[in-house]
Design an enzyme around this catalytic site. Structure first.
Site, PDB file in Angstrom:
ATOM      1  N   LYS A  22       0.838  -1.215   0.000  1.00 51.74           N
ATOM      2  CA  LYS A  22       0.000   0.000   0.000  1.00 51.74           C
ATOM      3  C   LYS A  22       0.867   1.258   0.000  1.00 51.74           C
ATOM      4  O   LYS A  22       0.633   2.170  -0.785  1.00 51.74           O
ATOM      5  CB  LYS A  22      -0.898   0.010   1.242  1.00 51.74           C
ATOM      6  N   ASN A  23       1.855   1.290   0.877  1.00 54.18           N
ATOM      7  CA  ASN A  23       2.630   2.520   1.032  1.00 54.18           C
ATOM      8  C   ASN A  23       3.601   2.759  -0.123  1.00 54.18           C
ATOM      9  O   ASN A  23       4.200   3.833  -0.211  1.00 54.18           O
ATOM     10  CB  ASN A  23       3.369   2.520   2.369  1.00 54.18           C
ATOM     11  N   CYS A 121      -5.548  12.622  12.489  1.00 55.11           N
ATOM     12  CA  CYS A 121      -6.211  11.336  12.330  1.00 55.11           C
ATOM     13  C   CYS A 121      -6.101  10.585  13.644  1.00 55.11           C
ATOM     14  O   CYS A 121      -5.492  11.071  14.597  1.00 55.11           O
ATOM     15  CB  CYS A 121      -5.641  10.551  11.162  1.00 55.11           C
ATOM     16  N   ARG A 126      -0.690  14.728  12.659  1.00 58.07           N
ATOM     17  CA  ARG A 126       0.271  14.400  11.604  1.00 58.07           C
ATOM     18  C   ARG A 126       0.490  15.647  10.767  1.00 58.07           C
ATOM     19  O   ARG A 126      -0.112  15.823   9.718  1.00 58.07           O
ATOM     20  CB  ARG A 126      -0.243  13.235  10.763  1.00 58.07           C
ATOM     21  N   ASP A 309       4.066   0.939  12.150  1.00 60.21           N
ATOM     22  CA  ASP A 309       2.876   0.291  11.580  1.00 60.21           C
ATOM     23  C   ASP A 309       2.712  -1.152  12.061  1.00 60.21           C
ATOM     24  O   ASP A 309       1.719  -1.799  11.732  1.00 60.21           O
ATOM     25  CB  ASP A 309       2.945   0.316  10.048  1.00 60.21           C
ATOM     26  N   ARG A 401      -8.889  -0.186   4.446  1.00 60.07           N
ATOM     27  CA  ARG A 401      -8.012   0.834   3.870  1.00 60.07           C
ATOM     28  C   ARG A 401      -6.678   0.229   3.455  1.00 60.07           C
ATOM     29  O   ARG A 401      -6.044   0.716   2.517  1.00 60.07           O
ATOM     30  CB  ARG A 401      -7.720   1.938   4.904  1.00 60.07           C
TER      31      ARG A 401
END
Ligand code: UD1
Length: 421
Positions: A22-23, A121, A126, A309, A401
């Site tokens: 994803k990143n 968030c 952030r 993460d 997500r």
């Protein structure tokens, strides 16, 4: 609204294949805005976040379509031949912080961008000050007013930028902005994450001249224009780490396919310390856990340190280990939304500022819990696998997500997980 219903107490057995990262996908999709050539992003996972980025590209005037290649991999074809606007729709920015990634590319390609300010968030504040400071150093004139950021630069100019902190997003945004700038840009104290190396590789296939990604110094020699390219992205190391943690929490033996084992060195080292066993094959990792594991301290750090993460998922492993572990979160000091939910399941966790002291309790018990963000949501599912009885995890859209077919992959390993709409 979906929820996951998990009947715990089963160990995991079998093989599971990881999706593209994803990143890595998110900045890469933003980078397609830098070129009028067609781009094929191979192995892009089907996630809520990537769908939002696809919608942003479409709203800006790019053509996006999905294909499958001969190996069955999902390929995103993006053609940003002519862009329709420099204004990023608020609704999409509001849904995903990573929409900020389009700033660098739009400034480079169009010389201007207007985007609403991405709010905080669930994992804490952030800020994007490092992104803006870097873009200003490259010559952008930036106004922040009424919740919007408006940036302009007829042409960006290469310069030397020292990042106050090795921010992943700022490193990527500035790399992308610098690609079409005049002259040479040097980023010092850059983030070193594997996704940044993958972005460099993609940019260079487009015709950019970027070197040094993966080290603290990245050099970008500006070019006039870019062409098209195809690129197969790296596998998702955080998804793989999550499956390792799942075995650590529930016990069992699994083989994870489509991984780059070195990207998981810090995670594997910690879980090994806790008593798990590992074997690595060139693009696969084998892992076994016999419960109970040993409590182990860890601290999150920029890559190659232990990833933030993975903090919530690894905390779950410590919740059912023997002994006391001290977990320190240095990247997002208030990233602990999972703690209250884990306590509902019987975990013994004490929070002191950015530190969590976890006393292993042997076993957790099923409960109704609420996912508040992506990784903490995943950690609750892992806790549910390790718990006695049934757990209902609400707020699954957070998990969607960033995990492709999460419950299907877990079910293939023998977990009893089902989705209720
Ligand atoms: C990226 C990852 C995210 C991961 C994080 C840290 C993506 C899409 N997301 O997020 O999954 O958790 O890296 O590994 O790749 N900071 C500032 N000012 C800035 C930017 C960051 O103070 O302008 C601070 C942040 O508040 C945070 C730290 O720097 O404390 C790290 O943030 P950063 O590396 O930028 O994370 P993201 O790129 O947002």
């Amino acid at each position: 609204m979906s929820r996951l219903v998990v009947k715990g107490g089963r160990s995991l057995q079998g093989e599971v294949r990881m999706s593209g990262a994803k990143n890595a996908t998110l900045p890469m999709l933003a980078a397609t805005l830098l070129t009028a050539g067609e781009c094929a992003v191979i192995g892009s996972p089907r996630l809520r976040d990537t769908a939002i980025m696809e919608a942003i590209l479409t709203a800006l005037g790019a053509r996006v379509r999905i294909e499958r290649d001969a190996e069955g991999r999902r390929v995103l074809m993006v053609h940003a031949g002519a862009l329709a606007t420099h204004q990023v729709p608020d609704r999409l920015v509001g849904e995903m912080r990573s929409s900020i990634f389009v700033m660098g590319p739009l400034l480079g390609r169009l010389g201007r961008v207007r985007i609403s300010y991405p709010g905080g968030c669930a994992i804490g504040p952030r800020p994007i000050d490092l992104h803006l400071k870097g873009l200003r150093a490259l010559g952008a004139v930036i106004h922040e007013r009424f919740g919007y950021i408006e940036a302009e630069a007829a042409r960006l100019r290469g310069t030397e930028i020292h990042l106050d902190f090795p921010s992943v997003g700022a490193t990527e945004n500035l790399m992308m902005a610098a690609v079409l700038a005049d002259g040479v840009t040097v980023l010092r104290n850059a983030a070193k994450e594997p996704e940044i190396v993958d972005l460099q590789n993609f940019l260079n296939k487009l015709g950019a001249r970027v070197r040094g990604a993966g080290t603290g110094d990245i050099r970008v020699d500006g070019v006039r224009s870019l062409g098209g390219a195809e690129h197969a992205m790296i596998p998702d190391r955080i998804e793989a780490g999550t499956f390792l943690a799942a075995v650590g929490a529930a016990g069992g033996e699994i083989k994870i396919q489509n991984v780059i084992p070195e990207h998981l060195d810090a995670v594997v080292a910690k879980f090994r310390e806790a008593g798990m066993e590992f074997g690595r094959l060139h693009d696969a990792l084998w892992a076994r856990a016999r419960r109970p594991l040993r409590a182990t301290d860890f601290k999150t750090l920029p890559y190659p340190g232990f990833p933030t993460d993975m903090q919530p998922q690894a905390m779950v492993v410590m919740c059912v280990a023997q002994g006391v572990s001290v977990i320190t979160e240095t990247i997002f000091p208030s990233r602990f939304t999972h703690v209250a939910e884990l306590r509902r399941m019987g975990a013994d966790i004490r929070l002191e500022g950015k530190t969590a002291v976890v006393r292993g309790v042997g076993s957790l018990s099923g409960a109704a819990v609420q996912a508040a963000d992506l990784r903490s949501g995943a950690s609750l599912v892992l806790a549910a696998l390790a718990a006695e009885g049934t757990t209902v995890v609400d707020g699954v859209h957070h998990i969607d997500r960033g995990y492709e077919n999460f419950e299907l992959k877990l079910a293939a390993l023998g977990a009893d997980v089902s989705r209720q709409e």
